[in-house]
Design a protein around this motif. Structure first.
Motif, PDB file in Angstrom:
ATOM      1  N   GLU A 505    -105.467 -59.249  45.391  1.00  0.00           N
ATOM      2  CA  GLU A 505    -105.370 -60.301  44.283  1.00  0.00           C
ATOM      3  C   GLU A 505    -106.030 -60.945  44.274  1.00  0.00           C
ATOM      4  N   LEU A 506    -106.516 -61.508  44.613  1.00  0.00           N
ATOM      5  CA  LEU A 506    -108.085 -62.434  44.527  1.00  0.00           C
ATOM      6  C   LEU A 506    -109.222 -61.636  43.872  1.00  0.00           C
ATOM      7  N   ALA A 507    -109.246 -60.853  44.677  1.00  0.00           N
ATOM      8  CA  ALA A 507    -110.448 -59.536  45.379  1.00  0.00           C
ATOM      9  C   ALA A 507    -110.509 -58.476  43.802  1.00  0.00           C
ATOM     10  N   LEU A 508    -109.403 -58.488  44.033  1.00  0.00           N
ATOM     11  CA  LEU A 508    -109.705 -57.690  42.166  1.00  0.00           C
ATOM     12  C   LEU A 508    -110.055 -58.774  40.593  1.00  0.00           C
ATOM     13  N   ALA A 509    -110.443 -59.577  41.100  1.00  0.00           N
ATOM     14  CA  ALA A 509    -111.341 -60.078  39.251  1.00  0.00           C
ATOM     15  C   ALA A 509    -112.763 -59.502  39.667  1.00  0.00           C
ATOM     16  N   VAL A 510    -113.468 -59.449  40.692  1.00  0.00           N
ATOM     17  CA  VAL A 510    -114.668 -58.844  40.977  1.00  0.00           C
ATOM     18  C   VAL A 510    -114.022 -57.483  40.968  1.00  0.00           C
ATOM     19  N   ALA A 511    -113.577 -56.851  41.975  1.00  0.00           N
ATOM     20  CA  ALA A 511    -113.168 -54.646  41.644  1.00  0.00           C
ATOM     21  C   ALA A 511    -112.925 -54.760  40.769  1.00  0.00           C
ATOM     22  N   PHE A 512    -112.548 -55.111  39.949  1.00  0.00           N
ATOM     23  CA  PHE A 512    -111.971 -54.268  38.527  1.00  0.00           C
ATOM     24  C   PHE A 512    -113.110 -55.394  37.057  1.00  0.00           C
ATOM     25  N   GLU A 513    -114.234 -54.174  35.735  1.00  0.00           N
ATOM     26  CA  GLU A 513    -114.580 -55.346  35.178  1.00  0.00           C
ATOM     27  C   GLU A 513    -114.455 -54.970  34.181  1.00  0.00           C
ATOM     28  N   SER A 514    -114.095 -56.251  32.703  1.00  0.00           N
ATOM     29  CA  SER A 514    -113.322 -56.373  32.095  1.00  0.00           C
ATOM     30  C   SER A 514    -114.126 -57.137  31.051  1.00  0.00           C
ATOM     31  N   GLY A 515    -114.631 -56.870  29.662  1.00  0.00           N
ATOM     32  CA  GLY A 515    -115.341 -57.315  28.850  1.00  0.00           C
ATOM     33  C   GLY A 515    -114.321 -59.433  28.589  1.00  0.00           C
ATOM     34  N   LEU A 516    -113.090 -59.103  28.772  1.00  0.00           N
ATOM     35  CA  LEU A 516    -111.916 -59.540  28.983  1.00  0.00           C
ATOM     36  C   LEU A 516    -111.324 -59.512  29.430  1.00  0.00           C
ATOM     37  N   GLN A 517    -111.369 -60.299  30.225  1.00  0.00           N
ATOM     38  CA  GLN A 517    -110.310 -60.339  31.668  1.00  0.00           C
ATOM     39  C   GLN A 517    -109.174 -60.547  31.854  1.00  0.00           C
ATOM     40  N   HIS A 518    -108.738 -60.716  31.025  1.00  0.00           N
ATOM     41  CA  HIS A 518    -106.791 -60.642  31.209  1.00  0.00           C
ATOM     42  C   HIS A 518    -105.645 -61.211  33.192  1.00  0.00           C
ATOM     43  N   PHE A 536    -112.854 -70.626  42.925  1.00  0.00           N
ATOM     44  CA  PHE A 536    -113.727 -68.928  42.838  1.00  0.00           C
ATOM     45  C   PHE A 536    -112.784 -68.604  41.177  1.00  0.00           C
ATOM     46  N   LEU A 537    -111.487 -68.689  40.734  1.00  0.00           N
ATOM     47  CA  LEU A 537    -111.125 -68.002  39.979  1.00  0.00           C
ATOM     48  C   LEU A 537    -111.479 -69.137  38.122  1.00  0.00           C
ATOM     49  N   GLN A 538    -112.193 -69.899  38.454  1.00  0.00           N
ATOM     50  CA  GLN A 538    -112.764 -70.920  37.440  1.00  0.00           C
ATOM     51  C   GLN A 538    -113.875 -70.557  37.139  1.00  0.00           C
ATOM     52  N   GLU A 539    -114.285 -70.292  37.945  1.00  0.00           N
ATOM     53  CA  GLU A 539    -115.731 -70.077  38.451  1.00  0.00           C
ATOM     54  C   GLU A 539    -116.623 -68.524  37.986  1.00  0.00           C
ATOM     55  N   VAL A 540    -115.395 -67.485  38.382  1.00  0.00           N
ATOM     56  CA  VAL A 540    -116.265 -65.734  38.640  1.00  0.00           C
ATOM     57  C   VAL A 540    -115.847 -65.076  37.380  1.00  0.00           C
ATOM     58  N   PRO A 541    -117.914 -64.832  37.093  1.00  0.00           N
ATOM     59  CA  PRO A 541    -117.759 -64.191  35.930  1.00  0.00           C
ATOM     60  C   PRO A 541    -116.895 -62.633  35.323  1.00  0.00           C
ATOM     61  N   VAL A 542    -116.863 -62.308  34.385  1.00  0.00           N
ATOM     62  CA  VAL A 542    -116.720 -61.557  33.730  1.00  0.00           C
ATOM     63  C   VAL A 542    -117.450 -59.657  33.061  1.00  0.00           C
ATOM     64  N   ALA A 543    -118.830 -60.294  32.863  1.00  0.00           N
ATOM     65  CA  ALA A 543    -119.750 -59.883  32.649  1.00  0.00           C
ATOM     66  C   ALA A 543    -120.394 -59.506  33.939  1.00  0.00           C
ATOM     67  N   TRP A 544    -121.179 -58.827  33.932  1.00  0.00           N
ATOM     68  CA  TRP A 544    -122.020 -58.679  35.284  1.00  0.00           C
ATOM     69  C   TRP A 544    -124.139 -57.847  34.421  1.00  0.00           C
ATOM     70  N   ASP A 545    -125.003 -58.021  35.621  1.00  0.00           N
ATOM     71  CA  ASP A 545    -125.800 -58.625  35.694  1.00  0.00           C
ATOM     72  C   ASP A 545    -126.298 -56.906  36.688  1.00  0.00           C
TER      73      ASP A 545
END
Length: 639
Positions: A505-518, A536-545
């Motif tokens: 479940e935690l890994a889904l924060a990076v596996a799935f891309e969404s500009g607004l990650q609900h 990790f969840l406090q800092e993980v980005p939702v937009a990527w380079d």
């Protein structure tokens, strides 16, 4: 958005020289031909494309005899076509930048050919073909500025997939919420005829892959789907209109009209996952100001409490969660107009803003159903509503329950995006069509649902047993074509339980891309996490380079790496019901020494194993995953 350069150089070729087309790197080629009903080459006939991939040890036919053409109620442009004797070729080289998505800096490099046709009544149609290093796109154009409206009654575009290929396709539903079934899976409906975009195919025993979709729909288009033909592996493009309906209920075109791009992303799985071709071929940014477009994480109460926004105290709880998790946004979902229990909408907005949290708000796109309803149906009502949202202090809207894929609905999507941009509002489409490149044209489109996501834990037991498999299919299919509002990362249970591990479940924060990650879980689900997982969840980005597929196979496993600034994040998912060891390599890193903070499966499905591991660009590690397990983490360069 800024354009760094755009170079278009035109050449004119005679037909004999222009039949053969190649991508800039020469790995993809196409050949155009006109044939009669027996398949013989002719000077006036039916148009076809053959597509070949040469980026492997040998040339692999991708599509042989891709049939082309359109038919209107007044004219046919699919047979007895004649080339007018001149073909334009251009080299397109463009750079653009995005505010969110899988890659910030984009390169739009292609070779383009325009074929000019006349039918036997001397009416004109153009075929525009682009070959990219990662695919092929083509569209139809009516160049005559005809003031009359004509109904498009049929499109002849037919993809014939090579025999022996494997497919991952989604049975068509209006909301695009279903699983991507492999041809080896047991389909719920064996007689399924209609399939949605995107569709993924493995060619020549996984030597090369192809994902088919469409892009760049204007308000003069309808969204298409694939209709299975009688021939095995044959799929014809079809529109959402009933062929038996009257002409008044069909798609109408006039003037200088273009169809959507028919897009085939081609390459190894790495190219499929990393491709931005759907947005590359789409109309460039139409907004003069995009500074208000700011991707971020969102706290969301619907998954745990379906009517949570009616309760002011519950809304406050999720605002406080956003504060604790350092997420910039919270969403007031449906029924915010019925809020009670100590406060109303104005109170909730005031409370959120006092805590530094930016509120987003839900809307029903239709004229009936859950409230608030019928507030966005006309330009006048939207402008009034959006002006009120600006005054209230709202930063974005989630618009739900779109009716269909017909032309008037496509225009409605674009009207909402344009009007929202006027008031600097970001947009999330739910119950909506699959992404078709609009996030480039209107960067305030942050994400789209169009996925069988975590919300389905509310609706039945199917997600419980299929989620892990499903989660390892989506990065190769749905999430390739645009931001995906799956509403991930849940540790507690909704109406039906999940059996994926906490690390999965935690890994889904990076596996799935969404500009607004609900992030969908209740506050207790996040606040119970060990400190490294919470951090990790406090800092993980939702937009990527940048985005790289490290390894994977649909339905079995996926390992992804995404970069934000100088920091790389990694994600691995086990899609099976058995333990699996996933390999993580680091070829995407620049030279030097790094520390990998790895959060993986612990001894049980609710436990984490947290390690700091020294790695280099040439190294690799193996991560043991529980059934339906996974891992995530981030890499920092050692100074």
């Amino acid at each position: 958005m800024k354009y760094f350069f755009l170079i278009v150089i035109f050449f004119r070729f005679n037909f004999a020289l222009a039949q053969h087309m190649t991508s800039p790197n020469g790995c993809i080629s196409a050949r155009f031909s006109l044939k009669d009903s027996l398949g013989n080459g002719v000077s006036a006939g039916e148009p076809y494309l053959d597509i070949l991939y040469s980026g492997y040890k040998k040339a692999i036919p991708m599509l042989k005899g891709l049939k082309l053409g359109l038919d209107r109620e007044d004219e046919h442009f699919s047979k007895n076509l004649k080339l007018t004797g001149a073909i334009d070729k251009s080299n397109i080289s463009e750079r653009y930048e995005t505010r969110h998505g899988k890659r910030k800096q984009r390169s739009n490099e292609a070779n383009e050919w325009i074929y000019h046709f006349e039918n036997d009544h001397h009416k004109r149609m153009d075929l525009v073909v682009r070959l990219y290093n990662d695919g092929v796109a083509f569209r139809y154009v009516f160049p005559d500025r005809d003031t009359l409206k004509h109904a498009v009654i049929d499109e002849q575009t037919t993809f014939v997939i090579p025999s022996g290929s494997r497919s991952w396709m989604q049975p068509f539903t209006g909301s695009y919420e279903d699983f991507y079934y492999s041809d080896k899976d047991s389909l719920p409906n064996k007689s399924q005829e209609e399939w949605g975009f995107p569709s993924l195919f493995s060619i020549a025993k996984d030597s090369v892959w192809m994902l088919i979709s469409e892009a760049d729909l204007s308000r003069f288009n309808a969204a298409s789907r694939l209709h299975a033909g009688k021939q095995a592996g044959s799929f014809k493009v079809s529109d959402p209109y009933d062929v038996k309906a009257s002409l008044s209920e069909q798609l109408f075109v006039s003037g200088n009209w273009s169809s959507p791009w028919r897009v085939m992303i081609i390459g190894h799985l790495e190219e499929i996952v990393a491709s931005t071709l759907i947005e590359d071929v789409s109309t460039p940014n139409q907004l003069s100001d995009t500074d208000f477009v700011k991707p971020g994480a969102v706290s969301w109460n619907y998954w745990a409490y379906n009517h949570g926004t009616k309760d002011y105290q519950r809304v406050v709880e999720y605002v406080d969660l956003a504060v604790k998790m350092k997420w910039p946004y919270t969403l007031f979902d449906w029924e915010w107009d019925q809020m009670g229990n100590g406060g109303n909408l104005a109170d909730a907005v005031k409370y959120a803003r006092s805590k530094g949290i930016k509120p987003l708000m839900w809307y029903n796109s239709g004229k009936s159903g859950p409230t608030p309803v019928a507030r966005l149906n006309t330009h006048e009502s939207r402008m009034k509503e959006f002006e009120w949202l600006n005054h209230l202090g709202i930063y974005g809207i989630k618009v739900d329950f779109f009716d269909d894929d017909k032309q008037h609905t496509i225009a409605y999507y674009l009207d909402i995006l344009q009007d929202a941009a006027t008031f600097k509002l970001m947009v999330d489409f739910h119950g909506a069509t699959v992404p078709r490149g609009w996030s480039r044209t209107y960067p305030n489109l942050m994400t789209t649902e169009a996925v069988y996501g975590a919300e389905w834990y509310n609706n039945g037991p199917t997600m419980t047993t299929k989620a892990a498999w499903h989660n390892t299919v989506l990065p190769f299919t749905r999430n390739v074509v645009g931001g995906m509002d799956y509403t991930p990362v849940t540790f507690t249970n909704s109406q039906h339980p999940h059996i994926t591990t906490y690390a999965h479940e935690l890994a889904l924060a990076v596996a799935f891309e969404s500009g607004l990650q609900h992030f969908a879980d209740r506050p207790s689900g996040y606040l119970q996490l060990p400190l490294p997982a919470m951090k990790f969840l406090q800092e993980v980005p939702v937009a990527w380079d940048d985005t790289k597929l490290v390894n994977g196979y649909p339905g079995e496993r996926i390992v992804l790496a995404r970069r934000s600034g100088s920091k790389w994040y990694v994600s691995g998912l086990n899609g099976t019901d058995a333990s699996q060891t996933l390999e993580l390599t680091f070829k995407y890193l620049s030279p030097g020494k790094y520390t990998l903070t790895l959060i993986s499966d612990g001894a049980t499905d609710q436990a984490f194993k947290i390690e700091n591991i020294a790695v280099t660009q040439a190294g690799k590690i193996k991560v043991k995953c529980l059934p339906r397990g996974g891992f995530t983490g981030y890499l920092q360069k050692v100074k």
